[in-house]
Design a protein around this motif. Sequence first.
Motif, PDB file in Angstrom:
ATOM      1  N   LEU A 153       0.800  -1.220   0.000  1.00 21.71           N
ATOM      2  CA  LEU A 153       0.000   0.000   0.000  1.00 21.71           C
ATOM      3  C   LEU A 153       0.839   1.278   0.000  1.00 21.71           C
ATOM      4  O   LEU A 153       0.537   2.212  -0.763  1.00 21.71           O
ATOM      5  CB  LEU A 153      -0.959  -0.010   1.201  1.00 21.71           C
ATOM      6  N   PRO A 154       1.925   1.358   0.790  1.00 21.27           N
ATOM      7  CA  PRO A 154       2.698   2.608   0.790  1.00 21.27           C
ATOM      8  C   PRO A 154       3.353   2.930  -0.553  1.00 21.27           C
ATOM      9  O   PRO A 154       3.700   4.093  -0.806  1.00 21.27           O
ATOM     10  CB  PRO A 154       3.764   2.366   1.869  1.00 21.27           C
ATOM     11  N   VAL A 155       3.514   1.909  -1.410  1.00 22.36           N
ATOM     12  CA  VAL A 155       4.207   2.107  -2.687  1.00 22.36           C
ATOM     13  C   VAL A 155       3.234   2.448  -3.814  1.00 22.36           C
ATOM     14  O   VAL A 155       3.629   2.987  -4.854  1.00 22.36           O
ATOM     15  CB  VAL A 155       5.023   0.847  -3.056  1.00 22.36           C
ATOM     16  N   LEU A 156       1.947   2.152  -3.613  1.00 25.47           N
ATOM     17  CA  LEU A 156       0.958   2.368  -4.666  1.00 25.47           C
ATOM     18  C   LEU A 156       0.519   3.827  -4.736  1.00 25.47           C
ATOM     19  O   LEU A 156       0.448   4.514  -3.717  1.00 25.47           O
ATOM     20  CB  LEU A 156      -0.270   1.485  -4.431  1.00 25.47           C
ATOM     21  N   THR A 157       0.213   4.269  -5.950  1.00 28.32           N
ATOM     22  CA  THR A 157      -0.287   5.629  -6.169  1.00 28.32           C
ATOM     23  C   THR A 157      -1.491   5.566  -7.098  1.00 28.32           C
ATOM     24  O   THR A 157      -1.349   5.632  -8.326  1.00 28.32           O
ATOM     25  CB  THR A 157       0.804   6.529  -6.787  1.00 28.32           C
ATOM     26  N   PRO A 158      -2.685   5.420  -6.543  1.00 28.06           N
ATOM     27  CA  PRO A 158      -3.885   5.428  -7.401  1.00 28.06           C
ATOM     28  C   PRO A 158      -4.022   6.775  -8.102  1.00 28.06           C
ATOM     29  O   PRO A 158      -3.767   7.831  -7.515  1.00 28.06           O
ATOM     30  CB  PRO A 158      -5.029   5.198  -6.415  1.00 28.06           C
ATOM     31  N   GLN A 159      -4.434   6.739  -9.356  1.00 31.63           N
ATOM     32  CA  GLN A 159      -4.586   7.962 -10.132  1.00 31.63           C
ATOM     33  C   GLN A 159      -5.963   7.984 -10.777  1.00 31.63           C
ATOM     34  O   GLN A 159      -6.302   7.107 -11.575  1.00 31.63           O
ATOM     35  CB  GLN A 159      -3.493   8.047 -11.209  1.00 31.63           C
ATOM     36  N   ALA A 160      -6.744   9.001 -10.409  1.00 32.28           N
ATOM     37  CA  ALA A 160      -8.064   9.153 -11.007  1.00 32.28           C
ATOM     38  C   ALA A 160      -7.911   9.592 -12.457  1.00 32.28           C
ATOM     39  O   ALA A 160      -6.994  10.345 -12.799  1.00 32.28           O
ATOM     40  CB  ALA A 160      -8.872  10.191 -10.231  1.00 32.28           C
ATOM     41  N   VAL A 161      -8.786   9.089 -13.312  1.00 34.90           N
ATOM     42  CA  VAL A 161      -8.764   9.463 -14.727  1.00 34.90           C
ATOM     43  C   VAL A 161     -10.066  10.186 -15.036  1.00 34.90           C
ATOM     44  O   VAL A 161     -11.139   9.587 -15.112  1.00 34.90           O
ATOM     45  CB  VAL A 161      -8.602   8.225 -15.634  1.00 34.90           C
ATOM     46  N   ASP A 162      -9.963  11.507 -15.158  1.00 33.43           N
ATOM     47  CA  ASP A 162     -11.120  12.338 -15.490  1.00 33.43           C
ATOM     48  C   ASP A 162     -10.585  13.618 -16.128  1.00 33.43           C
ATOM     49  O   ASP A 162      -9.369  13.769 -16.282  1.00 33.43           O
ATOM     50  CB  ASP A 162     -11.960  12.614 -14.241  1.00 33.43           C
ATOM     51  N   PRO A 163     -11.455  14.552 -16.531  1.00 31.64           N
ATOM     52  CA  PRO A 163     -10.971  15.777 -17.180  1.00 31.64           C
ATOM     53  C   PRO A 163      -9.935  16.547 -16.371  1.00 31.64           C
ATOM     54  O   PRO A 163      -9.089  17.248 -16.935  1.00 31.64           O
ATOM     55  CB  PRO A 163     -12.256  16.593 -17.379  1.00 31.64           C
ATOM     56  N   ALA A 164      -9.982  16.425 -15.058  1.00 33.38           N
ATOM     57  CA  ALA A 164      -9.017  17.153 -14.219  1.00 33.38           C
ATOM     58  C   ALA A 164      -7.716  16.390 -14.037  1.00 33.38           C
ATOM     59  O   ALA A 164      -6.732  16.947 -13.552  1.00 33.38           O
ATOM     60  CB  ALA A 164      -9.639  17.438 -12.855  1.00 33.38           C
ATOM     61  N   HIS A 165      -7.708  15.127 -14.395  1.00 30.55           N
ATOM     62  CA  HIS A 165      -6.513  14.294 -14.223  1.00 30.55           C
ATOM     63  C   HIS A 165      -6.225  13.586 -15.547  1.00 30.55           C
ATOM     64  O   HIS A 165      -6.865  12.579 -15.865  1.00 30.55           O
ATOM     65  CB  HIS A 165      -6.731  13.249 -13.123  1.00 30.55           C
TER      66      HIS A 165
END
Length: 723
Positions: A153-165
Amino acid sequence: MNEVTPLHPAAPSSDEDGSTFEDEHFFNRELSWLTFNRRVLAEARNRDFPLLERLRFLSISGSNLDEFIMVRVAGLMGQAKRGIDELSLDGMTPGQQLDKINDELERIEREQDAVWDELRAELTEAGIEVIDGDDVDKTTAKWLERYFTDDILPVLTPQAVDPAHPFPFVANLGLVLLFNLKRKGDSVPLIEMVLLPPNLPRFIRIPGDHAQYISLENMIRRHAHILFPGFKLRGDGLFRVIRDSDIEVEEESEDLVRYFRSAIQRRRRGDVVHLEIEDGCDNEAESLLHEQLYLAQATVDQKGGLIGYAALSEIVDEDRPDLKFEPYSPRYPERIAEHDGDAFSAIREKDIVIHHPYESFEVVVDFLWQAARDPDVVAIKQTLYRAGTQSPVIAALIAAAEAGKSVTAVVELKARFDEEQNIHWASELERSGVQVIYGFVDWKTHAKVSMVVRREGEGFRTYCHFGTGNYHPTNAKVYTDLSYFTAEPAMGRDAARLFNFVTGYVEPEDLERLSISPTGLRRTVYDLIDAEIANAEEGKPAAIWGKMNALADRKMIEKLYQASQAGVRISLVVRGICCLRPEVPGLSDNITVKSVIGRFLEHSRIYAFANGEMMPGKKSLVYLSSADWMSRNLDRRVETLVPLTTKTVHNQVLYQVMLANLLDTERSWRLLPDGTYERMHSEANSFNLHSYFMENPSLSGRGGALRKNEDVPRLSLRRESTS
């Protein structure tokens, strides 16, 4: 840094320019390579091998396929994109080749999936289980959650995919999980991307005597509720991209090191050429993937099996010796031991060939370390193509420079996928005082040569090492290669001319023993083949034996066809690519081709010519080489062709190494005229060359033991097969 305008290799004579052979007389290079990888994959089903070794072959086939796509397929896509219609040996355009390659890739990938299903079931029976993580006991579940929370978990970086990202960049061979989520509070949908960190293991071993593994992606899936608290999971899917990873060198590059540092970064961001999507991937997530990734030419594969078979090598490391090959310890040559480990004394007495991996690579390392420590050694010159991440060869060169010796290292920056490592070694060497040369801009220096100049008596003596493989200690444990040591003065003079050619662009004119490419090696081989043709026409015995990794040069193949038509008997052992079509009436009746795939990777290059007598014989001309018979080796690389004239060395390579490859039945595949390969079987005369060399000592390294016992195992070939 040595920067020069490269020479143009000598053009073939006019009578060689006009070809009488048709496109149908040649196999396609790329399809031939895919056929080779099929043979590698077939060994994963070979029950002669232990179970984990079979898994290793599946892993190797996956790694091979990844590299093929990111280099060869990407190259053809680039040609098609730029409208380059250069035809292949068999007369196909890049677009036509891509169509056939993609069909074959799909078949191989489906076969990999089937093999994985079989091996996974057998591994489970043997006590090595790869679990999905859906149904585990409470103790295992608790450990999995703790491991995920503490280590993943400390190594993961979830990234939202939307117009702002914006859609994040996915690196070459990057594995990514897509999650289709809905916020529990307001039912707002969200697509999240999780890039699997490449520094984490792909397969995580669960503690316990019973070996259980879970893939990293399934570990993350299992704990998605921890990663995304407050969200409901609607669907997910795994995907991987393969990008164009070839590096093209620009002639006008002012600083080759700086250029390659930049090119390595660009390679990681190359165009996507292949996209693999997990079968059953969430539809919305997959649609977004197609929208956001630039897939103008990329092929898309819906994977029903594992994505990234190369990662299975992690499971191969499981501590189960009962499921692996019996350990093998290489022999140290008796001749050098008789001289109390003094390599110079042993070589001075007589030339010696070391047969890796059956004989230890430590001989090569000890040779260089002895040179580094010997106060009488004044200079060392060394080519470095691939040296590995932990290199005792580099350490020896650094020690020699720090001891005040003149040390020159030719470091090849264009060694594919080793460029970054080689830049690192070049910097380390330069800091220690080694003179580092990067060679030619257009040509790779692929020759494997080490040269030591030692003060002896009133003058100097030069000791040389010529190899068929790289100065790579790890590869030397599994690659079959030959190391030739000599103190013959003519060889030393030729080695000096070779280094002067690479470091100072002084083209050698009067080589006494060696032939080198791109200036003369091709012509030397042509002359040797022509001599066999002349002998055949005069009714004398005429034969050619060749062992190489690849045969793809059109003019060399045409020369072999001419020799076959003249009555020269030709036996070739070609491990990988072979564009020559053997055993075709009227074209190649006298040519046979086989491929050897087994515990060790056949890598040595050997060429032998009958020279007017039955082969094998005392008059046979025998050569070691760093060069395969490919256009790049003959015309665009610095390579060596080394004659073997010392009796024991000549006999070891001809009567032992070469003959064993021709006689092998247990690890050999025969190439048929239609381009398919069939596994060779011979119940009555079964012979395994790898077992033979593991059990029997070599000739030139035996020293006094050879004089005491003349009954050294000697192979023989029926005369009618080589007359």
